[in-house]
Every structure is written in C-alpha cells, then in structure tokens.
Design a protein around this motif. Sequence first.
Motif, PDB file in Angstrom:
ATOM      1  N   ARG A 155       5.019   1.397  -9.791  1.00  0.00           N
ATOM      2  CA  ARG A 155       3.729   0.795  -9.440  1.00  0.00           C
ATOM      3  C   ARG A 155       3.371   1.089  -7.992  1.00  0.00           C
ATOM      4  O   ARG A 155       2.231   1.377  -7.649  1.00  0.00           O
ATOM      5  CB  ARG A 155       3.785  -0.721  -9.660  1.00  0.00           C
ATOM      6  N   ARG A 156       4.396   1.032  -7.134  1.00  0.00           N
ATOM      7  CA  ARG A 156       4.131   1.205  -5.710  1.00  0.00           C
ATOM      8  C   ARG A 156       3.785   2.655  -5.363  1.00  0.00           C
ATOM      9  O   ARG A 156       3.215   2.937  -4.326  1.00  0.00           O
ATOM     10  CB  ARG A 156       5.380   0.776  -4.935  1.00  0.00           C
ATOM     11  N   SER A 157       4.138   3.587  -6.232  1.00  0.00           N
ATOM     12  CA  SER A 157       3.909   4.996  -5.936  1.00  0.00           C
ATOM     13  C   SER A 157       2.606   5.517  -6.522  1.00  0.00           C
ATOM     14  O   SER A 157       2.369   6.717  -6.537  1.00  0.00           O
ATOM     15  CB  SER A 157       5.078   5.831  -6.477  1.00  0.00           C
ATOM     16  N   SER A 158       1.774   4.636  -7.001  1.00  0.00           N
ATOM     17  CA  SER A 158       0.545   5.110  -7.631  1.00  0.00           C
ATOM     18  C   SER A 158      -0.690   4.474  -7.015  1.00  0.00           C
ATOM     19  O   SER A 158      -1.693   4.281  -7.681  1.00  0.00           O
ATOM     20  CB  SER A 158       0.591   4.805  -9.133  1.00  0.00           C
ATOM     21  N   ILE A 213       5.339   2.862   2.781  1.00  0.00           N
ATOM     22  CA  ILE A 213       6.224   4.001   2.546  1.00  0.00           C
ATOM     23  C   ILE A 213       5.509   4.981   1.620  1.00  0.00           C
ATOM     24  O   ILE A 213       4.899   4.587   0.632  1.00  0.00           O
ATOM     25  CB  ILE A 213       7.554   3.571   1.909  1.00  0.00           C
ATOM     26  N   VAL A 214       5.577   6.260   1.963  1.00  0.00           N
ATOM     27  CA  VAL A 214       5.027   7.313   1.113  1.00  0.00           C
ATOM     28  C   VAL A 214       6.177   8.205   0.664  1.00  0.00           C
ATOM     29  O   VAL A 214       6.886   8.781   1.497  1.00  0.00           O
ATOM     30  CB  VAL A 214       3.957   8.144   1.851  1.00  0.00           C
ATOM     31  N   PHE A 215       6.381   8.279  -0.634  1.00  0.00           N
ATOM     32  CA  PHE A 215       7.393   9.166  -1.206  1.00  0.00           C
ATOM     33  C   PHE A 215       6.725  10.499  -1.499  1.00  0.00           C
ATOM     34  O   PHE A 215       5.682  10.543  -2.144  1.00  0.00           O
ATOM     35  CB  PHE A 215       7.957   8.580  -2.496  1.00  0.00           C
ATOM     36  N   SER A 216       7.328  11.580  -1.045  1.00  0.00           N
ATOM     37  CA  SER A 216       6.749  12.911  -1.250  1.00  0.00           C
ATOM     38  C   SER A 216       7.779  13.820  -1.913  1.00  0.00           C
ATOM     39  O   SER A 216       8.957  13.800  -1.549  1.00  0.00           O
ATOM     40  CB  SER A 216       6.303  13.515   0.084  1.00  0.00           C
ATOM     41  N   GLY A 217       7.328  14.600  -2.893  1.00  0.00           N
ATOM     42  CA  GLY A 217       8.255  15.513  -3.555  1.00  0.00           C
ATOM     43  C   GLY A 217       7.598  16.274  -4.691  1.00  0.00           C
ATOM     44  O   GLY A 217       6.393  16.177  -4.920  1.00  0.00           O
ATOM     45  N   LEU A 272       0.800  -1.225   0.000  1.00  0.00           N
ATOM     46  CA  LEU A 272       0.000   0.000   0.000  1.00  0.00           C
ATOM     47  C   LEU A 272       0.831   1.273   0.000  1.00  0.00           C
ATOM     48  O   LEU A 272       0.294   2.341   0.232  1.00  0.00           O
ATOM     49  CB  LEU A 272      -0.936  -0.007   1.225  1.00  0.00           C
ATOM     50  N   SER A 273       2.126   1.178  -0.234  1.00  0.00           N
ATOM     51  CA  SER A 273       2.949   2.376  -0.293  1.00  0.00           C
ATOM     52  C   SER A 273       2.543   3.217  -1.492  1.00  0.00           C
ATOM     53  O   SER A 273       2.010   2.717  -2.470  1.00  0.00           O
ATOM     54  CB  SER A 273       4.428   2.005  -0.382  1.00  0.00           C
ATOM     55  N   SER A 274       2.820   4.525  -1.411  1.00  0.00           N
ATOM     56  CA  SER A 274       2.371   5.418  -2.472  1.00  0.00           C
ATOM     57  C   SER A 274       3.258   6.648  -2.526  1.00  0.00           C
ATOM     58  O   SER A 274       4.325   6.687  -1.906  1.00  0.00           O
ATOM     59  CB  SER A 274       0.909   5.816  -2.227  1.00  0.00           C
ATOM     60  N   ALA A 275       2.815   7.653  -3.292  1.00  0.00           N
ATOM     61  CA  ALA A 275       3.591   8.883  -3.451  1.00  0.00           C
ATOM     62  C   ALA A 275       2.661  10.081  -3.449  1.00  0.00           C
ATOM     63  O   ALA A 275       1.538  10.017  -3.937  1.00  0.00           O
ATOM     64  CB  ALA A 275       4.392   8.848  -4.753  1.00  0.00           C
ATOM     65  N   ILE A 326       9.125   9.501   3.228  1.00  0.00           N
ATOM     66  CA  ILE A 326      10.399  10.028   2.724  1.00  0.00           C
ATOM     67  C   ILE A 326      10.066  11.286   1.939  1.00  0.00           C
ATOM     68  O   ILE A 326       9.587  11.222   0.797  1.00  0.00           O
ATOM     69  CB  ILE A 326      11.124   9.016   1.824  1.00  0.00           C
ATOM     70  N   ASP A 327      10.306  12.440   2.554  1.00  0.00           N
ATOM     71  CA  ASP A 327       9.935  13.723   1.957  1.00  0.00           C
ATOM     72  C   ASP A 327      11.088  14.285   1.129  1.00  0.00           C
ATOM     73  O   ASP A 327      12.255  13.971   1.368  1.00  0.00           O
ATOM     74  CB  ASP A 327       9.555  14.709   3.066  1.00  0.00           C
TER      75      ASP A 327
END
Length: 544
Positions: free
Chosen positions: A286-289, A266-270, A134-137, A235-236
Amino acid sequence: MNSPISNPYIVEARYTEQHIPQYRNNVLIAALPPIPSDEQLAEELFEFPEFAGAQREWPTSERLCMVAELSHLLRPLQRHINLARAFDTLIRTGYSRRGVRSKEHMETYQRLYEAQQEGRAFPRQMKRSANAQLSSALIGLPGIGKTTTVRRIFLRYPEGIHHPDGVLQIPYLHIECPHDGISVKGLALSILRKLDLLVPDAKYLELYKPSLAAEVLLNHCARALHNHYVGVLVIDEIQNLRNAGKTKVSLMAALVTSANELNVPIVFSGTNKALKVLNLDGSVARRSSAAGFPTWESLTKSGDLTAPEEWEDLISTLWTFQWLKKPVILDEVMSNFMFECCQGIPDFAVKLFMCAQWRGMLDGTETFSIETLAAIMSNELSRIAPIVEALKTGDADALCRYEDITPPEFTSLLDDALNAYEGVRQRGAALTADSPAFVPRVTSILVEAGINEDRALSMASKVAEEGKAVGIVEATSAALKLAKPPAPVRGKKKPANEAAKLIQLAPDDYRNAIRRANENDTTTFDELVAMGAARPLHELLGYV
C-alpha cells in the motif's frame, strides 16, 4: 562538531515566504528552494554535452572523447518533470508534519530512547496518526533512467542546510542496495556511512560500532535521521535484497516502521523484480503505490517524427549530437529501426548511437548505416538481446528472468571499439616492416622477454624480410614463433624394428598382436588367437 561550512555542499539557510498555509512558519520548508514551475524543472533537468559543428573537424582521438559525453545526456520528458514534482511535494509534505525542536520532535526522541533502553529499534506501541503516509515506489525497466533522473532531481537541493540555531537539515538521503544483497544491519550501516559523508565530523560509524546488534544499530540510525531532519530516504535497487525470506520481511518491516515513527517519507526504487519484494507485506504494498510515482515503462512511440511521442522527442534530440564528418540524417526509417533495436529504452539507444559513431570514426567511413546498427547489436550490445526480445514479444516471464541485464559500461564499450582497429589500439600498432624503427623495436621486446640479443636481432630481421607483419604486437608474435622448435610430423610410421626397440612390452600385452601382425604379414585377430587372447566366433557359439 566543527563548522558545517567545512563541507562545501552545506549551505547557510536562507528563508523564503510560503504561500501554502500548511507550509507557513516551518523553517525546514522555508529553507528549501522555492517551488518550481514545470519550465524551471525542465531547464534544471537538461543535461547536454557541449557541441558545435566545427568539432567534426577535430582529431579522431578528441572526437571519440566527445562522443563519450553522451553518457550524461538527459532530455527531460513529461515523466521526468512529473517525477521531480512528486519528489518536491513529498519532501515538503513530510516536513509539514515536523518542526525544528517542536513538541512532536522531542516526543519522538523520547520514544526512540525508551525503545533503545528495551534493546529495540522502535517502540512497541506505534504512535497513531490521522495523516496518510506518503512513501512510494519508483519501478521500471533497467536502463529506463530511474537512478539517473533521481540524481538529477536531487541536484536541485543542497546536500545540507545549516540553520542559525545549529540545526543541520538534510533534504534527501539516497542509498543504493549493493548487488550482493543487503540486510537490516547492512542498511543501517549504509545510512550511517552516508551521513558521515554529509555531516562534518559526525563519525557515526566510529560512535556506533558495526558489531552492535541489528536492532540497536537501526535505533541509532533512526535517531540520526531524526536529528538531521532528513526530508526523504530513497532506497535504490531494492530488488537486491537478500534472498532469505525472513531477512526481507524484517528489513521491509523496519523500513515501514521507521517511516511511520519518524515521518520520513521513503521511496523504494528498482526494477520489476522489486514488486516481489514490495508485496511481501500488505502495508509495504500500500505504501509503495502513492504520491504520484507511476511505473516507468518503455518510451511511447508514434512512428511519425512530425507528431512525436516520447521516443521521437528523445531520438530527435540525440541525433543532433554527431561528431562524424558525414553526419547521418534522421528519417522515420532510421528512427523506427533504432526503436526496434532498443525497444524504447533510453540507455540502450544512447549506447547504440555512441557505438555507431565510434565505428564510423575508427573504420574511416565517418558515417554509419542501418547495417552498422544491426552489427553493433550483434556484437558490442549482444548482452541486451534477451531484454530486447522479451520486450518485443511481451513475454512477462522472460522479462522477469532477464530484467537485471544491463549493457556494458560506456568505458568498456569504447575500449571494445578501440581494440577492434589496428593503429588505434596502442602506440606502434601501425608500424610496418619498412620502417627504420621496426627491427630495433621488435628486437628490444624480444630481449626483454629473455631471448639472447643476437638471436633476437636475427629473428626480428627475418620477420622484417618476410614483410607480412604489421604492428609491434603482430611482429613480436611472428618472431616468437621462430623460436619454437618445429612440431613433429604426425602420421609418419616408424619401422617395426625401431618401434620394438623404443617400446618394451610385457609378453601378454595385447599390443604385441599388432606388432607381430606387421612382422608376419598376418591379421591382428590371428595374432590375438595365437596369444590365447581371442577365440574364433564359431567356437564361442558352440559350433564345430
């Protein structure tokens, strides 16, 4: 470890009954705040300064500070509520696959231990799971409010939850990549450093030395995350990964592996630049969407205050916080002009509005106009012009070039505003020549600068007699000019014989031709020919 209550942000667990079947009998979820309604989320995300109409009569110095409080303003829109909901669901769903000292929990410890024995961060053979990760961005323009909103959302949760059996649960961990980049080892050290701040007496940085290899550090880091049941890792500023391609790939692979192995979302932010980082590997993309984290674009605008979209909701709320004695009325012309200046970026709008109020207070008008806003965009906020123009034209290439440009900090903007006006910049700036303190103050400063006291008094008195200087800085500068010797007059020719005495030239120096031409009333060329340094043109061409 000492008592966890030594950290005031760690609470003792209080459990609530869970109605959702997959959340039942899980103390990690039961210890979280109850699932909120949209109304509760909006109320918890609101961040407004304290304001009352009577504050408009306060002294200017106090009103300047009140305007600065707008830097913390957050007017929850539907996108903020949706993001808060997505984070809450992500944390709970991640915990639903984990349990305190469960069989799965202990198996993960065993696999991490075996990997450590092999000198690796994670096992060679990953465990297989039927559950989707369920990780995303969270991707968006600079100044759109991503980081501010994430921090506000996390205020809903305690930094740590202490369970009766000694387990210390950390619902979230927010890590920001530094602007000069980050590596695998740097990420591991950032996580351990953050855990040291949250976990009383953990001392992970002392236990796991920074000199260790990156793989070993990452393994220790993974076990620490697992041990404290971290609910989500954010992770910002992910676009700040180092430029080296191999470093990016290895770091992103490590993050993906940790999410799979530990069941820690994990959520990638930027900014949009982060898309290039996230697309380094198909599994990362795939994991970031997933998990309901849409891209944050500019605020939507209707152009009609009576039928508001996101922009009108924001600007109408922002406009109520005016500390000017002659507050400006918001109409559609003003709203649309503000949008043109800011292109729907909340951070730009707040800073423009603050600067407009500061100008009105400092120049004595106690109001502002569209012309004022235009002047501010050309001066204080000129740095954001490339982004604004790129947004206006829809130039994707330009946005990629300028996406990381951000306006100055709020304190810098206030300093710029203060420095623009005499009398506010510093004590004594409005002191005039007819003031009894004028000459003594200027004299004192000149003496401290190393000038003789009698000479300093004479200089200060002369500046006071001229009466042109206003303020200590201007008066001191004028006095110091008196101490400088007069500059030589340019263009005044010295007599030829005097020049000859001052400068002794060699016999074959070409400059002798100039001096002799002045003495003999001839031309410089004639004298050069006489010296043998030049030849007539007809001789050079071969004519007699």
